[in-house]
Design a protein around this motif. Structure first.
Motif, PDB file in Angstrom:
ATOM      1  N   ALA A 155       0.816  -1.225   0.000  1.00 55.90           N
ATOM      2  CA  ALA A 155       0.000   0.000   0.000  1.00 55.90           C
ATOM      3  C   ALA A 155       0.845   1.269   0.000  1.00 55.90           C
ATOM      4  CB  ALA A 155      -0.933   0.006   1.211  1.00 55.90           C
ATOM      5  N   THR A 157       2.845   4.428  -1.193  1.00 56.13           N
ATOM      6  CA  THR A 157       2.554   5.291  -2.338  1.00 56.13           C
ATOM      7  C   THR A 157       3.721   6.193  -2.739  1.00 56.13           C
ATOM      8  OG1 THR A 157       1.587   6.926  -0.836  1.00 56.13           O
ATOM      9  CG2 THR A 157       0.082   5.315  -1.837  1.00 56.13           C
ATOM     10  N   GLY A 158       4.886   5.987  -2.146  1.00 53.65           N
ATOM     11  CA  GLY A 158       6.032   6.816  -2.485  1.00 53.65           C
ATOM     12  C   GLY A 158       7.263   6.366  -1.743  1.00 53.65           C
ATOM     13  N   THR A 182       1.423   6.450   2.579  1.00 52.47           N
ATOM     14  CA  THR A 182       0.381   5.493   2.236  1.00 52.47           C
ATOM     15  C   THR A 182      -0.966   6.173   2.416  1.00 52.47           C
ATOM     16  OG1 THR A 182      -0.517   3.294   2.697  1.00 52.47           O
ATOM     17  CG2 THR A 182       0.344   4.525   4.580  1.00 52.47           C
ATOM     18  N   ALA A 183      -1.973   5.731   1.659  1.00 50.12           N
ATOM     19  CA  ALA A 183      -3.283   6.375   1.704  1.00 50.12           C
ATOM     20  C   ALA A 183      -3.978   6.167   3.044  1.00 50.12           C
ATOM     21  CB  ALA A 183      -4.152   5.846   0.564  1.00 50.12           C
TER      22      ALA A 183
END
Length: 264
Positions: A155, A157-158, A182-183
């Motif tokens: 999960a 995101t970067g 992460t989201a």
């Protein structure tokens, strides 16, 4: 029997060294004449002397040499040698890093660094944080990142990043935080959601291993001072490319973000 002089010539170990090894119970003569004190060695001791010579060329401590020679287990001997070789490789790595940094520092006309002023919005990330000693940062970082990666998984995101309080550099003890974007940041173990506040950053990129990052810190700090900027908070780092992405240290990239505000 060989006299100590003959044995010295055959093994390339000086008489003084052979005497020291005898006193340390590392390589004892086959025979010591009780009346004269003369030392005599057997031919079959030559290979042992040569092993000692090679180990000492590698700076293996006398105590470790003694353990290597006396243990009957080949696996234990191999482990002792491997441990020392790893220590030598670690020293060599630090030496190489220091040489690279010195060459960079001693260049007559160092190239100016590229600095970008960047406005970072506030965002919530999955983080692990603690107050740590400066010399413990590397070990703490490795454990914290492993825990973050296990908690966030796919999960993410970067790239990972970190925030380091000024006290960590000034007092050798301070607050450190590492994170993964992460989201939906989880809350498990030491991992918990943290809001990174909005900040204006002076950002430059350090190329290569992290051991030489202090030179880039110095260059960025100089840029900040020369451009009439003032530090306004803890330093941020983003590990854009690291060991998890490439096995080649030359490919590693660390963004250093120095929080600033204009004073004019």
């Amino acid at each position: 029997m060989l006299t100590i002089g003959e044995f010295s010539r055959l093994t390339h170990l000086s008489v003084r060294t052979l005497r020291r090894y005898h006193e340390a119970a590392l390589l004892e003569p086959a025979v010591v004449d009780e009346s004269t004190g003369y030392r005599y060695y057997a031919v079959d001791q030559i290979p042992t002397a040569q092993v000692i010579h090679r180990l000492r060329e590698l700076d293996v401590p006398l105590g470790d040499v003694r353990r290597i020679l006396r243990t009957p287990d080949p696996g234990v001997r191999a482990a002792l040698v491997a441990d020392h070789l790893q220590r030598l490789e670690d020293v060599l790595d630090r030496t190489r890093t220091a040489v690279v940094s010195l060459r960079r520092l001693l260049r007559p006309d160092p190239a100016p660094i590229d600095v970008e002023l960047r406005a970072e919005p506030a965002r919530t990330v999955a983080a692990v944080e603690a107050v740590v000693e400066h010399h413990e940062v590397a070990a703490w970082f490795a454990g914290a990142m492993a825990e973050l990666e296990a908690a966030v998984g796919s999960a993410v995101t970067g790239p990972p990043g970190g925030c380091y309080d000024n006290a960590l550099f000034e007092q050798e003890r301070g607050h450190a935080l590492v994170y993964l974007p992460t989201a939906a940041p989880p809350r498990t173990g030491r991992v918990h959601p943290v809001v990174l506040p909005a900040a204006e950053l002076a950002v430059t990129t350090h190329v290569g291993e992290h051991n030489g990052v202090d030179v880039t810190y110095g260059e960025l700090g100089t840029w900040v001072v020369e451009n009439a900027m003032s530090v306004a908070g803890p330093v941020r780092e983003v590990y854009a490319v690291g060991p998890r992405d490439s096995g080649d240290p030359a490919a590693w990239r660390t963004e250093i973000g120095w929080p600033v505000f204009r004073v004019t």
